[in-house]
Design a protein around this motif. Structure first.
Motif, PDB file in Angstrom:
ATOM      1  N   UNK A 146       0.888  -1.257   0.027  1.00 17.26           N
ATOM      2  CA  UNK A 146       0.132   0.007   0.085  1.00 17.26           C
ATOM      3  C   UNK A 146       1.033   1.371  -0.029  1.00 17.26           C
ATOM      4  N   UNK A 147       1.906   1.193   0.952  1.00 14.89           N
ATOM      5  CA  UNK A 147       2.759   2.675   0.998  1.00 14.89           C
ATOM      6  C   UNK A 147       3.272   2.607  -0.280  1.00 14.89           C
ATOM      7  N   UNK A 148       3.928   1.420  -0.735  1.00 19.18           N
ATOM      8  CA  UNK A 148       4.792   1.580  -1.712  1.00 19.18           C
ATOM      9  C   UNK A 148       4.003   2.090  -3.157  1.00 19.18           C
ATOM     10  N   UNK A 149       2.924   1.746  -3.344  1.00 19.44           N
ATOM     11  CA  UNK A 149       2.196   2.347  -4.368  1.00 19.44           C
ATOM     12  C   UNK A 149       1.576   3.907  -4.207  1.00 19.44           C
ATOM     13  N   UNK A 150       1.420   4.323  -2.910  1.00 13.26           N
ATOM     14  CA  UNK A 150       1.476   5.476  -2.709  1.00 13.26           C
ATOM     15  C   UNK A 150       2.764   6.328  -3.153  1.00 13.26           C
ATOM     16  N   UNK A 151       3.862   5.961  -2.896  1.00  9.24           N
ATOM     17  CA  UNK A 151       4.912   6.798  -3.083  1.00  9.24           C
ATOM     18  C   UNK A 151       5.559   6.573  -4.298  1.00  9.24           C
ATOM     19  N   UNK A 152       5.194   5.399  -4.940  1.00  9.91           N
ATOM     20  CA  UNK A 152       5.787   4.994  -6.629  1.00  9.91           C
ATOM     21  C   UNK A 152       6.979   4.255  -6.495  1.00  9.91           C
ATOM     22  N   UNK A 153       7.154   3.286  -7.280  1.00 12.22           N
ATOM     23  CA  UNK A 153       8.281   2.571  -7.230  1.00 12.22           C
ATOM     24  C   UNK A 153       9.448   3.457  -7.964  1.00 12.22           C
ATOM     25  N   UNK A 154      10.884   3.085  -7.837  1.00 10.45           N
ATOM     26  CA  UNK A 154      11.370   2.254  -6.714  1.00 10.45           C
ATOM     27  C   UNK A 154      10.976   2.884  -5.541  1.00 10.45           C
ATOM     28  N   UNK A 155      10.928   1.899  -4.554  1.00 13.77           N
ATOM     29  CA  UNK A 155      11.236   2.263  -3.142  1.00 13.77           C
ATOM     30  C   UNK A 155      12.359   1.601  -2.233  1.00 13.77           C
ATOM     31  N   UNK A 156      12.672   2.065  -1.203  1.00 14.31           N
ATOM     32  CA  UNK A 156      13.690   1.607  -0.343  1.00 14.31           C
ATOM     33  C   UNK A 156      13.149   0.700   0.712  1.00 14.31           C
ATOM     34  N   UNK A 157      13.439  -0.230   1.287  1.00 10.66           N
ATOM     35  CA  UNK A 157      13.068  -0.850   2.519  1.00 10.66           C
ATOM     36  C   UNK A 157      14.104  -0.543   3.286  1.00 10.66           C
ATOM     37  N   UNK A 158      14.091  -0.093   4.324  1.00 11.67           N
ATOM     38  CA  UNK A 158      15.185   0.244   5.192  1.00 11.67           C
ATOM     39  C   UNK A 158      14.895  -0.221   6.910  1.00 11.67           C
ATOM     40  N   UNK A 159      15.950  -0.728   7.531  1.00 16.09           N
ATOM     41  CA  UNK A 159      15.576  -1.170   8.810  1.00 16.09           C
ATOM     42  C   UNK A 159      15.637  -0.140   9.895  1.00 16.09           C
ATOM     43  N   UNK A 160      14.529  -0.056  10.674  1.00 17.06           N
ATOM     44  CA  UNK A 160      14.565   1.039  11.441  1.00 17.06           C
ATOM     45  C   UNK A 160      15.899   1.431  12.465  1.00 17.06           C
ATOM     46  N   UNK A 161      16.281   0.249  12.846  1.00 12.53           N
ATOM     47  CA  UNK A 161      17.498  -0.012  13.592  1.00 12.53           C
ATOM     48  C   UNK A 161      18.794   0.002  12.971  1.00 12.53           C
ATOM     49  N   UNK A 162      18.702   0.254  11.576  1.00  9.26           N
ATOM     50  CA  UNK A 162      19.610   0.291  10.746  1.00  9.26           C
ATOM     51  C   UNK A 162      21.052   0.973  10.767  1.00  9.26           C
ATOM     52  N   UNK A 163      22.081   0.461  10.090  1.00 10.32           N
ATOM     53  CA  UNK A 163      23.339   1.171  10.139  1.00 10.32           C
ATOM     54  C   UNK A 163      24.051   0.292   9.342  1.00 10.32           C
ATOM     55  N   UNK A 164      25.182   0.870   8.969  1.00 16.09           N
ATOM     56  CA  UNK A 164      26.330   0.095   7.903  1.00 16.09           C
ATOM     57  C   UNK A 164      25.672  -0.429   6.906  1.00 16.09           C
ATOM     58  N   UNK A 165      24.624   0.373   6.094  1.00 19.14           N
ATOM     59  CA  UNK A 165      23.850  -0.284   5.038  1.00 19.14           C
ATOM     60  C   UNK A 165      23.171  -1.366   5.015  1.00 19.14           C
ATOM     61  N   UNK A 166      23.014  -2.165   6.314  1.00 17.97           N
ATOM     62  CA  UNK A 166      22.367  -3.294   6.510  1.00 17.97           C
ATOM     63  C   UNK A 166      20.910  -3.112   6.724  1.00 17.97           C
ATOM     64  N   UNK A 167      20.216  -4.215   6.473  1.00 17.74           N
ATOM     65  CA  UNK A 167      18.746  -4.255   6.310  1.00 17.74           C
ATOM     66  C   UNK A 167      17.973  -3.240   5.250  1.00 17.74           C
ATOM     67  N   UNK A 168      18.867  -2.948   4.131  1.00 18.11           N
ATOM     68  CA  UNK A 168      18.378  -2.061   3.042  1.00 18.11           C
ATOM     69  C   UNK A 168      17.912  -2.828   1.879  1.00 18.11           C
ATOM     70  N   UNK A 169      16.979  -2.422   1.180  1.00 17.43           N
ATOM     71  CA  UNK A 169      16.672  -3.252  -0.014  1.00 17.43           C
ATOM     72  C   UNK A 169      16.010  -2.281  -1.105  1.00 17.43           C
TER      73      UNK A 169
END
Ligand code: ADP
Length: 508
Positions: A146-169
């Motif tokens: 739903x949110x990806x449609x709202x913002x339009x592709x491409x989107x970036x999934x990110x870890x809330x606790x992230x760092x060092x580029x980990x948990x990003x897609x």
């Protein structure tokens, strides 16, 4: 007020902090794992404490043991450097609870900024522009769709606790969404013990520009200008500059004011960094705040003349910042290359071994912040960054030439390093023109890692070969092709000299 600091770190940053302490007349205590017993930072400190076996989970991450060591050795403060325990709220709190001074922002600020979603919420509340996206973790794949449609592709999934580029897609279309979400969650859970993931619009072709701030305990918050960190591989910085070719004095002022506003909103004290994406239209968006000293802090030091580590110590002692914002104007240009023990031609595979030869660059405008020496063992327990090579010159063009010259002088033998990769980068036309953005290096990589000696090196090698051949001819030394005779001592010498020059010139 601070008389002895324990440095809860290793390598180049431990040495950097020890140097700052010494210049301020503060004593230093190093900690080290069994793997680092003979490391340079251990000898450089006034005292040193062994804190356990090589894995960082059994040594550099043992907060309680480190605090106990600080107490035992009579330290009154702890500097965490970067990485390891530097952004662990519980550690900052435990240091304070133990009656010690924490050289960094208050634990509450680390907590507030430690979660990307919480930091985004705070930013939005204070009128700081953020990358479009959510401020809450995704419930499930349906919510993500739903949110990806709202913002339009491409989107970036990110870890809330992230760092060092980990948990990003990066997700380019809906069919990839669910599997990417699972992967990001898994990675986040593994790296941070927290699988909360949120969505940001993926911005194409922006620069990563960050603002260094300094804040004292008396309400003064200053911006020390920007760093350009767009040269990245897998969301990790490789080369940083100050200032940025894309930032005018007017934009610097606006970004600086925004960073100061974010820092004030968080109740920030000590050194910190606001990271922004700067898009092609000159719009900037807050990414996150790093509540610690950054790897790339030296480029800011070189263009502002302000010693960030010393000011971290002074601020923690209660000193007031004596600078006025209008007086902080970048002078000249600084560039930093991260010298890592990676085999760049081989997928940046970490390289291990012993440093058995080391020749460091020097001369005008060159700074080496290193953590290695001849005999150092490079293993797999810690980050592959061996050192940072930093240069300053009056202009960007001259700084690039100077970095190129300094890299030519640098020789590290025993492990593969990123040195040759950086040489090629300094020769690259796009880099030289400043046409860089965060996705640029990934596109350019195949060309940069192709085995191709730098142009200068090739020229130098040809000249060197000719000179040695000429000398040998004059001495009557038979050449390898004209005789099958076993080479005598002088041929050996000639060969050694040739190899040495080839090595100095980047032909290894
Ligand atoms: P981490 O804390 O894991 O380092 P950041 O939020 O700082 O993550 O982002 C790391 C890098 O990823 C940035 O420097 C930038 O290159 C890239 N990046 C982050 N967010 C975006 C985005 N919304 N669009 C495009 N690239 C991004």
């Amino acid at each position: 007020m601070i008389s002895k600091v324990l440095i809860a770190n290793r390598g180049e940053i431990a040495l950097r902090i020890i140097r700052a302490c010494r210049e301020l007349g503060i004593r230093s205590v190093a900690v080290y794992s069994d793997a680092d017993a003979r490391a340079p930072h251990v000898r450089a400190a006034d005292e040193a404490v062994n804190i356990g076996p090589p894995p960082s989970s059994q040594s550099y991450l043992l907060g309680d043991a480190i605090i106990a060591a600080a107490k035992e050795y009579g330290a009154d403060a702890i500097h965490p450097g970067y990485g390891f325990l530097s952004e662990r709220e519980w550690f900052a709190r435990a240091v304070r609870d133990a009656g010690l001074i924490w050289i960094g922002p208050p634990a509450e600020v680390i907590a507030a900024m430690g979660s990307k979603t919480a930091a985004r919420t705070l930013a939005v509340e204070h009128g700081v522009p953020v990358v479009p996206g959510t401020t809450e973790a995704l419930r499930d794949a349906d919510a993500a769709r739903e949110v990806a449609r709202q913002y339009g592709y491409p989107v970036l999934l990110k870890a809330a606790a992230g760092g060092g580029g980990k948990g990003m897609r990066v997700v380019r279309n809906e069919s990839e969404l669910e599997s990417s979400l699972d992967a990001a969650r898994r990675e986040a859970k593994n790296a941070f013990g927290d699988d909360a993931v949120y969505v940001e619009k993926y911005i194409e072709g922006p620069r990563h520009v960050e603002i260094q701030i300094l804040a004292d305990m008396h309400g003064n918050v200053l911006s020390l200008g920007e760093r350009e960190c767009s040269v990245q591989r897998r969301h990790q910085k490789m080369v940083e500059e100050a200032p940025s070719i894309a930032v005018s004095a007017e934009l610097r002022k606006r970004m600086g004011e925004t960073a100061v506003r974010a820092a004030r909103a968080a109740g920030y004290v000590n050194a910190g960094t606001c990271e922004f994406l700067l898009d092609r239209d000159g719009e900037f968006y807050f990414l996150e705040m790093n509540t610690r000293l950054q790897v790339e802090h030296p480029v800011t030091e070189l263009v502002t003349g302000i010693d960030l580590v010393q000011w971290q110590l002074r601020i923690a002692s209660g000193e007031k910042l004596p600078f006025v914002q209008e007086g902080i104007v970048p002078r000249g240009w600084a560039i930093e290359c991260r010298i890592t023990s990676e085999d760049t031609a081989n997928g940046f595979l970490p390289s291990t071994g012993h440093i058995d030869y080391l020749h460091l660059p020097s001369g005008p405008g060159v700074r080496w912040d290193g953590g290695i020496e001849v005999g150092s063992e490079v293993g797999l327990h810690y980050d592959p960054m061996l050192a940072k090579l930093i240069v300053w010159a009056p202009t960007r063009e001259l700084a690039i030439e100077r970095m190129h010259r300094a890299l030519l002088e640098l020789t590290i033998e025993g492990v593969e390093t990123s040195r040759d990769f950086h040489l090629r980068l300094m020769e690259d036309e796009d880099f030289r023109s400043g046409a860089i953005e965060i996705q640029w290096l990934e596109r350019k990589l195949p060309e940069l890692i192709a085995v191709r000696p730098p142009a200068d090196a090739l020229r130098a090698a040809v000249i060197a070969a000719a000179l040695f051949a000429d000398r040998d001819r004059k001495r009557g030394v038979p050449s390898a092709t004209s005789s099958q005779k076993k080479p005598d001592a002088s041929t050996d010498r000639a060969d050694g000299g040739w190899k040495h020059i080839a090595r100095l010139e980047g032909l290894r």
